[in-house]
Design a protein around this motif. Structure first.
Motif, short mmCIF file in Angstrom:
data_model
loop_
_atom_site.label_atom_id
_atom_site.label_comp_id
_atom_site.label_asym_id
_atom_site.label_seq_id
_atom_site.Cartn_x
_atom_site.Cartn_y
_atom_site.Cartn_z
N PRO A 178 7.30 -30.42 -25.29
CA PRO A 178 8.49 -30.38 -24.45
C PRO A 178 9.51 -29.31 -24.85
N ILE A 179 9.17 -28.44 -25.83
CA ILE A 179 10.14 -27.44 -26.29
C ILE A 179 10.56 -26.53 -25.15
N ALA A 180 9.62 -26.14 -24.30
CA ALA A 180 9.91 -25.19 -23.23
C ALA A 180 10.96 -25.71 -22.25
N SER A 181 10.98 -27.01 -22.04
CA SER A 181 11.89 -27.55 -21.03
C SER A 181 13.07 -28.32 -21.63
N MET A 182 13.16 -28.34 -22.95
CA MET A 182 14.30 -29.03 -23.58
C MET A 182 15.61 -28.34 -23.26
N SER A 183 16.65 -29.12 -23.11
CA SER A 183 17.98 -28.54 -22.94
C SER A 183 18.48 -28.03 -24.29
N LEU A 184 19.52 -27.23 -24.24
CA LEU A 184 20.12 -26.72 -25.47
C LEU A 184 20.63 -27.86 -26.34
N ASP A 185 21.22 -28.86 -25.70
CA ASP A 185 21.76 -29.99 -26.45
C ASP A 185 20.66 -30.81 -27.12
N GLU A 186 19.45 -30.78 -26.57
CA GLU A 186 18.33 -31.46 -27.20
C GLU A 186 17.78 -30.67 -28.38
N LEU A 187 17.76 -29.34 -28.26
CA LEU A 187 17.21 -28.49 -29.31
C LEU A 187 18.09 -28.45 -30.55
N VAL A 188 19.39 -28.42 -30.34
CA VAL A 188 20.31 -28.21 -31.46
C VAL A 188 20.10 -29.21 -32.60
N PRO A 189 20.13 -30.53 -32.34
CA PRO A 189 19.98 -31.46 -33.47
C PRO A 189 18.59 -31.44 -34.10
N LEU A 190 17.60 -30.91 -33.41
CA LEU A 190 16.25 -30.86 -33.94
C LEU A 190 16.02 -29.64 -34.84
N VAL A 191 16.60 -28.51 -34.46
CA VAL A 191 16.31 -27.25 -35.16
C VAL A 191 17.45 -26.81 -36.08
N ALA A 192 18.67 -27.09 -35.70
CA ALA A 192 19.83 -26.61 -36.46
C ALA A 192 19.82 -27.03 -37.93
N PRO A 193 19.45 -28.27 -38.27
CA PRO A 193 19.46 -28.65 -39.69
C PRO A 193 18.52 -27.80 -40.55
N THR A 194 17.37 -27.40 -39.97
CA THR A 194 16.46 -26.53 -40.72
C THR A 194 17.08 -25.17 -40.97
N LEU A 195 17.71 -24.61 -39.94
CA LEU A 195 18.38 -23.32 -40.11
C LEU A 195 19.51 -23.43 -41.12
N GLN A 196 20.26 -24.52 -41.06
CA GLN A 196 21.39 -24.67 -41.97
C GLN A 196 20.91 -24.77 -43.41
N ARG A 197 19.76 -25.43 -43.64
CA ARG A 197 19.20 -25.50 -44.99
C ARG A 197 18.81 -24.11 -45.48
N TYR A 198 18.19 -23.32 -44.59
CA TYR A 198 17.85 -21.95 -44.96
C TYR A 198 19.10 -21.15 -45.33
N LEU A 199 20.17 -21.37 -44.60
CA LEU A 199 21.37 -20.56 -44.76
C LEU A 199 22.22 -20.95 -45.97
N THR A 200 22.37 -22.24 -46.21
CA THR A 200 23.30 -22.66 -47.25
C THR A 200 22.71 -23.65 -48.25
N GLY A 201 21.48 -24.10 -48.04
CA GLY A 201 20.87 -25.06 -48.96
C GLY A 201 20.27 -24.38 -50.18
N ASP A 202 19.82 -25.21 -51.11
CA ASP A 202 19.17 -24.67 -52.30
C ASP A 202 17.80 -24.13 -51.94
N LEU A 203 17.45 -22.95 -52.47
CA LEU A 203 16.15 -22.36 -52.26
C LEU A 203 15.36 -22.40 -53.56
N PRO A 204 14.04 -22.60 -53.47
CA PRO A 204 13.22 -22.61 -54.69
C PRO A 204 13.32 -21.29 -55.43
#
Length: 204
Positions: A178-204
């Protein structure tokens, strides 16, 4: 014996004050310089010299260096306008804002041009310009902000770029549901946490 007008020693074409083909010559020279040395190091003066025109003519046709880069990459929108909200976002909301900014641009009428550029990279076109755009223009300010600890910014931005390219392929190229037809509001909570971890989380 006098040289033909517009010809310099060594057979190099001299300055051409606006005749037919000058715009294309500037684009060709800019494409070469950006790919060779990157956006920051490619000056308008060096591009003009390679095209055989005066620097003022480059500004006349394209405005600023960033405007010229947008023309070279054939971007359908001005990245400064699109990326404004991203660069203004709090650091702890960058993941969410990247999704809203980038996916919003893909889903807009201008997204057709972005998709065309992406397809060109997949088809084997030189990826240097797209990489230059991502690292030196689109995510440059973000990279500086998330460079903690010092030296981790490049790794963080590379991880974000890999995630976004994968999302673009799934949503717009392969159209995986369903990624192709998801709304922006549906995508944000699914993908944003992963991006935020890459940006500001601890990296190995």
């Amino acid at each position: 014996m006098s040289k033909p007008a517009g010809q310099q020693d060594g057979g190099r074409t001299g300055r051409r004050p606006g005749q037919s083909g000058t715009r294309e010559a500037i684009l060709d020279a800019a494409r070469h310089r950006f790919a060779q040395v990157g956006f920051d190091k490619a000056s308008i003066r060096s591009i003009a010299a390679e095209a055989g025109v005066d620097s003022a003519l480059v500004h006349h046709y394209f405005g600023t260096k960033q405007d010229l880069f947008v023309a070279v990459v054939a971007l359908p929108v001005d990245p400064v306008i699109v990326l404004g909200p991203l660069n203004a976002a709090p650091i702890d909301r960058l993941g969410e804002q990247i999704i809203r900014t980038v996916v919003g641009a893909w889903d807009s009428p201008a997204g057709v041009g972005v998709l065309a550029a992406f397809r060109g990279v997949i088809a084997g076109a030189d990826p240097t310009l797209i990489r230059t755009f991502l690292v030196e223009i689109a995510l440059k300010d973000v990279r500086v902000r998330v460079d903690v600890p010092k030296g981790s910014g490049d790794k963080r931005i590379a991880l974000v770029a890999s995630q976004m390219f994968g999302l673009l392929a799934a949503r717009k190229i392969i159209e995986i549901e369903p990624i192709a037809s998801m709304s922006l509001d549906e995508l944000v909570p699914l993908v944003a946490p992963t991006l935020q971890r890459y940006l500001t989380g601890d990296l190995p």
